[in-house]
Design a protein around this motif. Structure first.
Motif, short mmCIF file in Angstrom:
data_model
loop_
_atom_site.label_atom_id
_atom_site.label_comp_id
_atom_site.label_asym_id
_atom_site.label_seq_id
_atom_site.Cartn_x
_atom_site.Cartn_y
_atom_site.Cartn_z
N MET A 1 0.83 -1.19 0.00
CA MET A 1 0.00 0.00 0.00
C MET A 1 0.87 1.25 0.00
O MET A 1 1.86 1.33 0.71
CB MET A 1 -0.83 -0.05 1.29
N ILE A 2 0.54 2.18 -0.89
CA ILE A 2 1.36 3.40 -0.99
C ILE A 2 0.83 4.43 0.00
O ILE A 2 -0.35 4.70 0.07
CB ILE A 2 1.29 3.99 -2.42
N GLU A 3 1.74 4.96 0.75
CA GLU A 3 1.35 5.95 1.74
C GLU A 3 1.91 7.32 1.34
O GLU A 3 3.04 7.42 0.85
CB GLU A 3 1.93 5.53 3.09
N VAL A 18 4.15 9.58 -13.87
CA VAL A 18 4.69 8.23 -14.11
C VAL A 18 3.71 7.12 -13.75
O VAL A 18 3.97 5.96 -14.07
CB VAL A 18 6.01 7.96 -13.33
N CYS A 19 2.59 7.44 -13.11
CA CYS A 19 1.68 6.37 -12.69
C CYS A 19 0.99 5.75 -13.90
O CYS A 19 0.24 6.41 -14.60
CB CYS A 19 0.63 6.91 -11.71
N PRO A 20 1.22 4.45 -14.13
CA PRO A 20 0.64 3.81 -15.32
C PRO A 20 -0.87 3.60 -15.18
O PRO A 20 -1.53 3.32 -16.18
CB PRO A 20 1.35 2.45 -15.39
N GLU A 21 -1.40 3.69 -13.98
CA GLU A 21 -2.80 3.33 -13.75
C GLU A 21 -3.71 4.54 -13.54
O GLU A 21 -4.88 4.37 -13.24
CB GLU A 21 -2.90 2.42 -12.51
N ASP A 22 -3.20 5.74 -13.68
CA ASP A 22 -3.98 6.95 -13.43
C ASP A 22 -4.60 6.89 -12.03
O ASP A 22 -5.77 7.19 -11.83
CB ASP A 22 -5.08 7.11 -14.50
N ALA A 23 -3.78 6.46 -11.06
CA ALA A 23 -4.30 6.21 -9.72
C ALA A 23 -3.99 7.33 -8.73
O ALA A 23 -4.15 7.16 -7.53
CB ALA A 23 -3.74 4.88 -9.19
N ILE A 24 -3.51 8.47 -9.22
CA ILE A 24 -3.21 9.57 -8.31
C ILE A 24 -3.99 10.80 -8.73
O ILE A 24 -4.00 11.16 -9.90
CB ILE A 24 -1.69 9.90 -8.27
N LYS A 32 -4.22 12.56 -3.50
CA LYS A 32 -4.63 11.27 -2.93
C LYS A 32 -4.45 10.13 -3.92
O LYS A 32 -4.44 10.33 -5.13
CB LYS A 32 -6.06 11.36 -2.41
N ILE A 33 -4.25 8.93 -3.35
CA ILE A 33 -4.13 7.73 -4.18
C ILE A 33 -5.52 7.09 -4.29
O ILE A 33 -6.21 6.93 -3.28
CB ILE A 33 -3.12 6.75 -3.55
N ILE A 34 -5.91 6.79 -5.51
CA ILE A 34 -7.19 6.11 -5.71
C ILE A 34 -6.91 4.60 -5.56
O ILE A 34 -6.39 3.96 -6.47
CB ILE A 34 -7.76 6.44 -7.10
N THR A 39 -1.87 -0.46 -8.28
CA THR A 39 -1.39 -1.84 -8.31
C THR A 39 -0.13 -2.01 -7.45
O THR A 39 0.55 -3.03 -7.55
CB THR A 39 -1.03 -2.25 -9.75
N ASN A 40 0.20 -1.01 -6.66
CA ASN A 40 1.40 -1.05 -5.80
C ASN A 40 2.68 -1.28 -6.59
O ASN A 40 3.58 -1.98 -6.13
CB ASN A 40 1.25 -2.16 -4.74
N CYS A 41 2.77 -0.70 -7.77
CA CYS A 41 3.96 -0.93 -8.60
C CYS A 41 5.17 -0.16 -8.10
O CYS A 41 6.30 -0.45 -8.49
CB CYS A 41 3.68 -0.57 -10.05
N ASN A 42 4.95 0.87 -7.29
CA ASN A 42 6.07 1.58 -6.65
C ASN A 42 6.73 2.66 -7.50
O ASN A 42 7.66 3.33 -7.04
CB ASN A 42 7.16 0.59 -6.22
N LYS A 43 6.29 2.81 -8.75
CA LYS A 43 6.99 3.77 -9.63
C LYS A 43 6.90 5.20 -9.11
O LYS A 43 7.84 5.98 -9.23
CB LYS A 43 6.44 3.67 -11.05
N CYS A 44 5.75 5.53 -8.52
CA CYS A 44 5.60 6.88 -7.97
C CYS A 44 6.58 7.11 -6.83
O CYS A 44 7.13 8.20 -6.67
CB CYS A 44 4.16 7.09 -7.49
N VAL A 45 6.83 6.07 -6.05
CA VAL A 45 7.74 6.19 -4.90
C VAL A 45 9.15 6.50 -5.41
O VAL A 45 9.84 7.39 -4.90
CB VAL A 45 7.75 4.89 -4.08
S1 SF4 Z 1 2.15 2.41 -6.87
FE1 SF4 Z 1 2.04 2.41 -9.11
S2 SF4 Z 1 -0.17 2.28 -9.55
FE2 SF4 Z 1 0.01 2.85 -7.38
S3 SF4 Z 1 -0.11 5.09 -7.40
FE3 SF4 Z 1 2.07 4.55 -7.46
S4 SF4 Z 1 2.59 4.52 -9.64
FE4 SF4 Z 1 0.35 4.45 -9.49
#
Ligand code: SF4
Ligand SMILES: Cc1cc2nc3c(=O)[nH]c(=O)nc-3n(C[C@H](O)[C@H](O)[C@H](O)COP(=O)(O)OP(=O)(O)OC[C@H]3O[C@@H](n4cnc5c(N)ncnc54)[C@H](O)[C@@H]3O)c2cc1C
Ligand code: SF4
Lengths: 65, 389
Positions: A1-3, A18-24, A32-34, A39-45
């Protein structure tokens, strides 16, 4: 889970870019994270220039950097 | 504000303002929406431009010029410094005022502007984008448009809602952080670039003087590097080593998509411009001038499409952009990929070779010869830049 540590955030949008899922979702000074889309891919981190985002496993904060 | 416009532009950065202006100049109705309270603020930018890059669109006005730049300094990992006279005059802008001036020019051409207006979704007519859903001062509203132009920057989501893949691979996104600091005693007519493993791997660090020893000092590193160590830590280390006591007036973060333009920047009823379309020069990371070019072409084409009453004409923008800059950016991207993987030794030996050339003979041509001599595989890519129209 991204915090998100919102007090640290500069609302720059690098993570959104960079979020591939448009989740931010980012507004003027609001982020906020939707969770349903993330998918918890971590790229945003990895991309956050100032270490606002953290990957958080089972409620334990894992320092990624 | 009306409920319907010919064209809605989302985002009031340089690319949005140019899109709005060039569309409005065709005599169609244009509304530009900006989520922030102010156009042009916060400034997430080093503010460097070449004179040629902006005079196509606006006359130089000293209200938004901080400094005039004539020299370029390259600092190798071993700290040897190479100074080059710039072939073109450059400027460090006061972007808050510059962005304002651009938006003003759009307003003068007839565009309406609304700030504090966050676009949160698109509306569709069948498969065609036909307007936006926007939150203005907490109130939600639908506004219709024949064409929507997304100029919503690196954080662009509008394109995705229209079905275009707009996110940037994290390895190509430069994570940037910059401070504006005072008491930085560097030459006020010179921009400084630091390269190397220690300072900014897979990226570079810049020092851009703003007059009176004020300077923008920032860097970008790729997401691959950020995985292990963040941009912020690199910048803190640099400041600690070089300017430990410099008072810091501002610190901003920002993403710089250093990659080629998206394959598709148009879909039915929707056009992408500027950072949202990935129109940044991938080698330098400069996106002010190229975003203005992208915006102006899109605005012109969109205005003409409305006038002709032929919305399919907007696809012309993709072709015009690729001919003007898009193709060239592909070559720049190849060169970037070469340079970003230079070892410290290679940077040092290039600096050493250039230093042997007397400063008055350091033309861009001579420098390229030296850099290429050190890395022949770049030759092909560089040749492409020069032989392209
Ligand atoms: S972990 Fe991946 S999918 Fe989730 S918000 Fe970050 S970049 Fe987007
Ligand atoms: C640290 C850093 C240093 C840089 N240095 C330089 C430099 O020295 N020289 C140079 O040429 N370039 C530089 N760049 C790049 C340059 O800043 C950008 O390329 C340029 O600002 C892009 O312009 P734009 O109009 O496409 O987007 P932006 O200027 O980012 O404008 C986008 C606008 O859209 C708004 N917006 C976003 N989403 C919405 C929404 N949903 N609803 C309404 N509004 C929205 C945003 O608030 C913003 O105002 C730098 C970038 C960074 C991060
Ligand atoms: S990249 Fe970091 S600072 Fe920028 S908006 Fe995302 S979380 Fe905030």
């Amino acid at each position: 889970m991204i915090e998100i540590l919102p007090d640290k955030c500069d609302f720059c949008g690098c993570c959104v870019g960079v979020c591939p899922e448009d989740a931010i979702e980012l507004k003027e000074a609001n982020i906020k994270i939707i969770e349903e889309l993330c998918t918890n891919c971590n790229k945003c981190v990895w991309s956050c220039p100032i270490e606002v985002l953290k990957f958080n496993r089972n409620g334990v904060k894992v320092e990624n950097k | 504000m009306k409920n319907q416009y010919d064209i809605i532009v989302v985002g009031a950065g340089p690319s949005g303002s140019m899109a709005a202006r060039f569309a409005a100049e065709k005599g169609v109705s244009v509304l530009m929406l900006e989520k922030d309270r102010d156009v042009g603020y916060p400034v997430r930018c080093g503010e460097a431009v070449s004179e040629a890059g902006i005079t196509e669109f606006i006359e130089i006005d000293k209200r938004w010029i901080s400094t005039e730049i004539n020299n370029f300094s390259f600092i190798a990992p071993d700290k040897s410094e190479v100074i080059l006279p710039l072939p073109d005059r450059g400027y460090i802008l006061e972007r808050k005022i510059f962005d304002y001036a651009l938006a003003e020019s759009a307003a003068k051409a007839g565009a309406e502007i609304q700030t504090r207006a966050y676009v949160y979704d698109l509306i569709f007519d069948g498969n065609n984008v036909s307007g936006v859903k926007v939150e203005i001062g907490g109130e939600q509203k639908e506004i219709k448009a024949k064409i929507v132009i997304a100029a919503d920057g690196v954080e662009s989501r509008v394109g995705r809602w229209g079905g275009l893949k707009t996110y940037t691979d994290f390895r190509e996104m430069e994570s940037g952080v910059q401070v504006t600091a005072s008491n930085i005693p560097v030459n006020q007519n010179t921009i400084y670039f630091y390269f190397g493993e220690k300072v900014a791997p897979e990226g570079y660090l810049w020092v851009f003087p703003k007059g009176n020893n004020l300077a923008n000092i920032g860097l970008g590193v790729s997401g691959m590097i950020g995985k292990k160590k963040s941009a912020l830590v690199y910048l803190n280390e640099f400041m600690e080593e070089h300017y430990p006591d410099a008072p810091i007036l501002t610190r901003v973060a920002g993403g710089i998509p250093c990659t080629v333009t998206l394959d598709r920047i148009v879909t039915d009823g929707l056009m992408l411009v500027g950072d949202a379309a990935r129109q940044i020069n991938p080698l330098s990371g400069g996106g002010i001038a190229s975003g203005m070019i992208g915006g102006s072409i899109a605005g012109k084409v969109a205005g003409e499409a409305i006038k002709k009453n032929d919305l399919s004409y907007i696809y012309q923008y993709e072709k015009d952009w690729n001919n003007r800059l898009g193709k060239r950016h592909k070559t720049f991207d190849n060169i970037k990929n070469g340079i970003f993987h230079f070892s410290d030794d290679k940077f040092n030996s290039i600096a050493k070779s250039i230093l042997k050339v007397p400063i008055e003979k350091r033309t861009l041509g001579n420098i390229f010869k030296i850099a290429l001599f050190n890395n022949p595989s770049l030759l092909l890519d560089v040749a492409k830049v020069f032989f392209q129209k």
